[in-house]
Design a protein around this motif. Structure first.
Motif, mmCIF file in Angstrom:
data_model
loop_
_atom_site.group_PDB
_atom_site.id
_atom_site.type_symbol
_atom_site.label_atom_id
_atom_site.label_comp_id
_atom_site.label_asym_id
_atom_site.label_seq_id
_atom_site.Cartn_x
_atom_site.Cartn_y
_atom_site.Cartn_z
ATOM 1 N N GLY A 94 28.618 29.966 30.850
ATOM 2 C CA GLY A 94 28.880 29.678 32.201
ATOM 3 C C GLY A 94 30.335 29.536 32.716
ATOM 4 N N PHE A 95 31.211 29.011 31.803
ATOM 5 C CA PHE A 95 32.603 28.985 32.137
ATOM 6 C C PHE A 95 32.873 30.298 32.064
ATOM 7 C CE2 PHE A 95 36.847 28.755 30.809
ATOM 8 C CZ PHE A 95 37.291 27.827 31.594
ATOM 9 N N SER A 96 32.610 31.173 31.049
ATOM 10 C CA SER A 96 33.178 32.623 30.756
ATOM 11 C C SER A 96 32.808 33.331 32.070
ATOM 12 C CB SER A 96 32.785 33.101 29.642
ATOM 13 O OG SER A 96 33.052 32.608 28.547
ATOM 14 N N LEU A 97 31.507 33.253 32.488
ATOM 15 C CA LEU A 97 31.197 34.183 33.494
ATOM 16 C C LEU A 97 31.906 33.717 35.044
ATOM 17 C CD1 LEU A 97 27.290 34.410 32.925
ATOM 18 C CD2 LEU A 97 28.955 36.223 32.787
ATOM 19 N N GLY A 98 32.052 32.630 35.064
ATOM 20 C CA GLY A 98 32.739 31.901 36.223
ATOM 21 C C GLY A 98 34.163 32.432 36.089
ATOM 22 N N PHE A 99 34.887 32.257 35.073
ATOM 23 C CA PHE A 99 36.053 32.751 34.860
ATOM 24 C C PHE A 99 36.325 34.058 35.336
ATOM 25 C CE2 PHE A 99 39.671 34.054 32.355
ATOM 26 C CZ PHE A 99 40.867 33.168 32.453
ATOM 27 N N LEU A 100 35.422 34.940 34.739
ATOM 28 C CA LEU A 100 35.608 36.320 35.063
ATOM 29 C C LEU A 100 35.679 36.714 36.496
ATOM 30 C CD1 LEU A 100 33.656 38.100 31.892
ATOM 31 C CD2 LEU A 100 36.245 37.798 32.294
#
Length: 106
Positions: A94-100
């Motif tokens: 979730g963090f990675s998708l939000g970060f992107l």
């Protein structure tokens, strides 16, 4: 063998990770732009001062860290930090998708 998976908790973790990742991604892109400009200016100043004979830059020493990193990546053994990331996949996904998403908006 039954798995006791709480989908609400899993969704909450992924959602929270996405929101935090989005905020950090947005800020990271802004900071990365500033750092890229500063590094570019610094290298241009180094090249200018070297062309005037004011200082001597050992350009091979500046790229030595990049060469070491590429040789380590070519070795094929996964680093220990990768195993840590894989163990926290719900939050980090979730963090990675939000970060992107935040990085793209920034």
């Amino acid at each position: 063998m039954a798995f006791d998976i709480n989908l609400q908790q899993l969704g909450l973790q992924a959602g929270t990770g996405a929101v935090i990742g989005g905020i950090i991604g947005f800020a990271a892109k802004k900071v990365a732009k500033i750092i890229a400009v500063l590094v570019g200016i610094e290298l241009a100043v180094f090249a200018f001062l070297e062309s005037r004979g004011i200082l001597t830059v050992k350009w091979d020493r500046l790229t030595a860290g990049l060469i070491d990193a590429s040789q380590q990546a070519a070795s094929g053994t996964p680093p220990s930090w990768l195993m840590s990331i894989l163990s926290t996949i719900s939050v980090s996904g979730g963090f990675s998708l939000g970060f992107l998403a935040g990085f793209k908006k920034g």
